[in-house]
Design an enzyme around this catalytic site. Structure first.
Site, PDB file in Angstrom:
ATOM      1  N   ASP A 191       2.217  -7.151   2.024  1.00 34.96           N
ATOM      2  CA  ASP A 191       1.031  -6.421   2.499  1.00 34.96           C
ATOM      3  C   ASP A 191       1.476  -5.210   3.329  1.00 34.96           C
ATOM      4  OD1 ASP A 191      -1.511  -5.531   2.923  1.00 34.96           O
ATOM      5  OD2 ASP A 191      -2.186  -7.236   4.122  1.00 34.96           O
ATOM      6  N   HIS A 212       0.866  -1.183   0.000  1.00 35.03           N
ATOM      7  CA  HIS A 212       0.000   0.000   0.000  1.00 35.03           C
ATOM      8  C   HIS A 212       0.901   1.230   0.000  1.00 35.03           C
ATOM      9  CE1 HIS A 212      -3.634  -2.387   0.759  1.00 35.03           C
ATOM     10  NE2 HIS A 212      -2.816  -3.177   1.446  1.00 35.03           N
ATOM     11  N   HIS A 265      -2.846 -12.732   0.831  1.00 31.37           N
ATOM     12  CA  HIS A 265      -2.549 -12.962   2.256  1.00 31.37           C
ATOM     13  C   HIS A 265      -3.310 -14.124   2.917  1.00 31.37           C
ATOM     14  CE1 HIS A 265      -5.984 -10.260   2.425  1.00 31.37           C
ATOM     15  NE2 HIS A 265      -5.277  -9.168   2.276  1.00 31.37           N
TER      16      HIS A 265
HETATM   17  O1  DOR Z   1      -4.021  -4.951   7.517  1.00 31.90           O
HETATM   18  C1  DOR Z   1      -4.427  -4.536   6.450  1.00 31.90           C
HETATM   19  N1  DOR Z   1      -4.198  -3.274   6.034  1.00 31.90           N
HETATM   20  N2  DOR Z   1      -5.155  -5.346   5.664  1.00 31.90           N
HETATM   21  C2  DOR Z   1      -5.751  -4.921   4.545  1.00 31.90           C
HETATM   22  O2  DOR Z   1      -6.381  -5.716   3.895  1.00 31.90           O
HETATM   23  C3  DOR Z   1      -5.659  -3.493   4.149  1.00 31.90           C
HETATM   24  C4  DOR Z   1      -4.465  -2.872   4.707  1.00 31.90           C
HETATM   25  C5  DOR Z   1      -4.478  -1.369   4.613  1.00 31.90           C
HETATM   26  O3  DOR Z   1      -4.809  -0.820   3.552  1.00 31.90           O
HETATM   27  O4  DOR Z   1      -4.089  -0.731   5.593  1.00 31.90           O
END
Ligand code: DOR
Length: 434
Positions: free
Chosen positions: A304, A46, A216
């Site tokens: 992730d 992200h 994941h």
């Molecule tokens: O822990 C997570 N954070 N899982 C997700 O699916 C999204 C992600 C986020 O965008 O912060």
């Protein structure tokens, strides 16, 4: 030419090459004790831009990726606005080029606004540069929309990356449902929330006759479903994260022992850096994931990487955002797991390089490489992280394994000057000459 790689350097670090050429130029370093790896590809990060630049930007994320050994990084679409239009994909591509860090590979949204109702124009998004599609952060709950996504993804020649979570089961859960959640009095997310979703996703993929990638995967049961589907010949792939390969739900209660360690260091309970979705699971799940990695059921290890500004984490556990910042630390944690005997280096490197490339249907980047010192220790201080996201339960921890250089397309884009200092061939020769 790039790093004269694994051929000339033993993956265990023995008898490493004396003379390693970095990149296309004439930069040479003493490679003894170092390990050269292909450029790693992170299928899942992200980068938060646009919309959450206080948590990460494309530039800081692409640098953190390189610092962690990833020469290519897939950027998820859960930004504001969501990456659901060709212009937004093109903007991300441009920002990625400008960053001159890891290659930034845009993953566009499956549905408009990631709302799960209406498909985005997948063919146009692919044309603009999207390497895959995902509403990650949210599952595509409507099974018909999901079926259409798989079919259009096939036409666009790009995989659908699905976040498997049955929200009617996970509800307001904040950690794995089990003994630890009961002890802490926190609402749980049962393993079945993931497993029910994986079962549905596999059934719809079978119906659509299209390939599917599951993001994941975190439970032994979900993995078993993938294993059985692969045995049946379904075109399914899956990924697992470094944190699900190393930490358990006991970390929410304050443990800081990796699954291969005896209880040693302890943190504090209710530390929101351990809050992540899917949640940290049990030791049995972690061990099952390692078996799946070694037997090839798991195709990729993806970080992730979920950086968050402190304001979203420094609140009560139940209110904190889900996510662990992981690009900087992933490789070291995995190398430590290998050194502890959890799995073999070959399986880990495959899942970090050729495996993710295969999921994306792209050729591995032959001109990318990373040079790693597997014995170098470093402390995960906030300053040591290139990411803006300092939200990791590893903060303060000593890790072993460090990237000393990273090459992208033949160009050396990251150097740890401190680590390379005494290794420069030119430098060593100058000293020898007196
Ligand atoms: O822990 C997570 N954070 N899982 C997700 O699916 C999204 C992600 C986020 O965008 O912060």
């Amino acid at each position: 030419m790039i790093v004269e790689r694994v051929r000339s350097i033993d993956p265990e670090g023995h008898e490493s090459a004396r003379d390693v050429r970095l990149g296309d130029g004439d930069e040479r370093v003493d490679g003894r004790g170092l390990v050269a790896l292909p450029g790693l590809v992170d299928l899942h990060a992200h980068l938060r831009e646009p919309g959450f630049e206080e948590s990460e930007t494309v530039a800081t994320g692409a640098r953190a990726a390189l610092r962690g050994g990833f020469t290519a990084v897939c950027a998820m679409a859960n930004t504001v606005p969501a990456i659901d239009a060709p212009g937004l994909v093109a903007e991300l591509v441009a920002r990625g080029h400008a960053a001159r860090g890891a290659r930034v590979l845009p993953v566009a949204a499956i549905t408009r606004g990631r709302k799960g109702k209406e498909l985005a124009d997948l063919v146009e998004l692919a044309r603009a540069g999207a390497v895959a599609f995902s509403d990650d952060g949210d599952p595509v709950e409507d099974a018909h929309v999901f079926r259409m996504a798989l079919e259009y993804g096939r036409s666009a020649g790009r995989p659908i990356l699905e976040h498997p979570q049955d929200r009617s089961l996970s509800r307001r859960g904040v950690m794995h449902e089990g003994r630890v959640s009961a002890d802490l009095g926190l609402a749980g997310i049962p393993a079945a929330a993931e497993e029910a979703a994986v079962a549905r996703d596999l059934a719809v993929a079978r119906l659509a006759g299209a390939r599917l990638h599951l993001q994941h995967v975190s439970t032994a049961g979900a993995l078993e479903l993938v294993r059985a589907a692969k045995r049946d010949g379904l075109a399914v792939t899956c990924e697992v994260t470094p944190h699900h390969l190393s930490m358990t739900d006991a970390w929410v209660a304050g443990s800081r022992a990796f699954v291969w360690e005896d209880e040693s260091s302890t943190g504090v309970p209710y530390d929101s850096t351990t809050k992540v979705n899917p949640p940290l699971r049990t030791e049995a799940d972690v061990r099952a994931l390692w078996s799946g990695l070694v037997d090839g059921t798991i195709d990729a290890i993806a970080t992730d990487h979920a950086p968050h500004a402190s304001i979203r984490k420094e609140v009560e556990y139940a209110e904190a955002a889900f996510g662990i910042s992981g690009l900087d630390t992933a490789l070291a944690v995995l190398l430590m797991a290998v050194q502890a005997g959890m799995g073999d280096i070959g399986s880990v490197v495959r899942a970090l390089a050729s495996g993710p490339a295969r999921v994306l249907g792209i050729a591995p980047y032959a001109d990318d490489a990373v040079l790693v010192d597997p014995t170098a220790e470093w402390i995960v201080g906030a300053d040591a992280l290139a990411s803006k996201g300092k939200n990791t339960p590893l903060l303060g921890r000593r890790l072993r394994g460090r990237v000393v250089a990273a090459v992208v397309g033949g160009e050396v884009r990251y150097r740890d000057d401190g680590a390379l200092k005494g290794r420069r061939r030119g430098h060593a020769e100058a000293i020898a000459r007196g």
